[in-house]
Design a protein around this motif. Sequence first.
Motif, mmCIF file in Angstrom:
data_model
loop_
_atom_site.group_PDB
_atom_site.id
_atom_site.type_symbol
_atom_site.label_atom_id
_atom_site.label_comp_id
_atom_site.label_asym_id
_atom_site.label_seq_id
_atom_site.Cartn_x
_atom_site.Cartn_y
_atom_site.Cartn_z
ATOM 1 N N GLN A 1 0.929 -1.253 0.081
ATOM 2 C CA GLN A 1 -0.031 0.018 -0.112
ATOM 3 C C GLN A 1 0.706 1.204 -0.069
ATOM 4 O O GLN A 1 0.632 2.149 -0.721
ATOM 5 C CB GLN A 1 -1.105 0.042 1.222
ATOM 6 C CG GLN A 1 -1.923 1.295 1.392
ATOM 7 C CD GLN A 1 -2.740 0.966 2.587
ATOM 8 O OE1 GLN A 1 -3.713 0.193 2.363
ATOM 9 N NE2 GLN A 1 -2.574 1.797 3.670
ATOM 10 N N GLU B 1 -3.506 5.603 3.897
ATOM 11 C CA GLU B 1 -4.407 5.239 5.000
ATOM 12 C C GLU B 1 -5.105 6.536 5.340
ATOM 13 O O GLU B 1 -5.169 6.858 6.447
ATOM 14 C CB GLU B 1 -3.723 4.528 6.351
ATOM 15 C CG GLU B 1 -3.418 3.167 6.311
ATOM 16 C CD GLU B 1 -4.660 2.406 6.257
ATOM 17 O OE1 GLU B 1 -5.592 2.390 7.022
ATOM 18 O OE2 GLU B 1 -4.788 1.640 5.135
ATOM 19 N N ASP C 1 -7.392 3.948 1.361
ATOM 20 C CA ASP C 1 -6.121 3.591 1.460
ATOM 21 C C ASP C 1 -5.077 4.471 0.954
ATOM 22 O O ASP C 1 -4.138 4.869 1.849
ATOM 23 C CB ASP C 1 -5.877 2.333 0.592
ATOM 24 C CG ASP C 1 -6.593 0.984 1.077
ATOM 25 O OD1 ASP C 1 -6.985 1.084 2.257
ATOM 26 O OD2 ASP C 1 -6.718 0.065 0.389
ATOM 27 N N VAL D 1 -6.075 -0.396 -2.466
ATOM 28 C CA VAL D 1 -5.205 -1.453 -2.744
ATOM 29 C C VAL D 1 -5.230 -2.741 -2.094
ATOM 30 O O VAL D 1 -5.671 -2.927 -1.073
ATOM 31 C CB VAL D 1 -3.991 -0.809 -2.367
ATOM 32 C CG1 VAL D 1 -2.439 -1.663 -2.499
ATOM 33 C CG2 VAL D 1 -3.617 0.673 -2.579
ATOM 34 N N GLU E 1 1.468 6.525 6.577
ATOM 35 C CA GLU E 1 0.476 5.327 6.817
ATOM 36 C C GLU E 1 0.320 5.274 8.330
ATOM 37 O O GLU E 1 -0.853 4.526 8.489
ATOM 38 C CB GLU E 1 1.285 4.173 5.907
ATOM 39 C CG GLU E 1 0.500 3.065 5.954
ATOM 40 C CD GLU E 1 1.260 2.008 4.900
ATOM 41 O OE1 GLU E 1 0.578 1.358 4.125
ATOM 42 O OE2 GLU E 1 2.656 1.579 5.236
#
Length: 352
Positions: free
Chosen positions: A22, A43, A48, A63, A218
């Motif tokens: 990701q 995120e 995502d 993803v 993320e």
Amino acid sequence: MVNNKEFSKSNAIPTTFGFEFQAMAGLMLVLENLKEVNRFSIEGPLEDIELELNNGNYIYAQVKSKETNTQEKKSNFEKLKEGLSTLNEDSKERDAEKLIYVSNTYYPLGTKKIFESLWPYSSTKSKYKYTDDSFNSIVSNSKKFENLLNKYSQENPNFKKELFEIYFYKFLNSSYEETKYEVFYKEIELYISNISKNFGKYYKDVFSRWYTIIRQSETSRQDYSKKHFLWQLVELLSEKADIEPFLEYMELEDDEFDEFKQSHLSILNDIEGRFELSNRILGKFKDMRDRNELGPVKNRKFVFISKCWEEFKNEIFSSDNIETEEIIVKYAIWKIIANKKLIQEVRKSGNI
């Protein structure tokens, strides 16, 4: 973009492998849309990968990855179905410019013969847009997929089929980095080589720096600006400049300055992280050069620094320690002027 994301089935923390894919997909999408991106989040609050564009619209990417058996002819339609459901919800929240499904499997749509060669095995990256004639022929041969797209577009006027794209990035569960990160290394090497061929060899260093930023987004669920992202590149590559002329100008020894830098690294990094500051310094340098106020080419940088460092010190760094203040301010100015072409090319590449 304020990130107050809560966990749900669609955005729960993925496995370590999925988490990394990701992040890598996010890095690729930022680079592929660099001129249009304003901020990005991995995120993000909704999806995502979220790219906020200069025009206020968004690129959303869902993803899905397979840690093993990426060439297995087992249907991945359920993953695609889940991804489309999430993208449909995203499009209800904000104006979408692209709705992207990203996968690392060679069979993202299913097992029927028409899908078996969706990505050639030699591919490291590829993509289809819904508007491509070749993709339309695939959609029309999969009633399940076609019905799903039609369902969302009919129920939700913001889910426009022409916004849908499907991407493939090769990402294997390999301990050998050259294999695992092949596609990402290539993309970064191409990008920095276009800025300057001399910098192409530093692609792994750049990858490492950007990888850190992407993973921070993320794991912290924070968004980052394109300017912050690109200044990491400027900061890293500007360290490759020959520092000897500056040391001679300041009458400093190598080891003495290295120790000084380590002691004040956080201050120096914070000072240098601004395109706006570099713009003002380079603008004034050009004006004084054009008015022939800086003398011969060889000494121009240091004549400018000597004349102007106090003008910028309040903006760059002020301290009760006059010696420290002078070294930091002069070093920051020198680094910007010495890397003028790099800064200009990076700005151009990102439409800043």
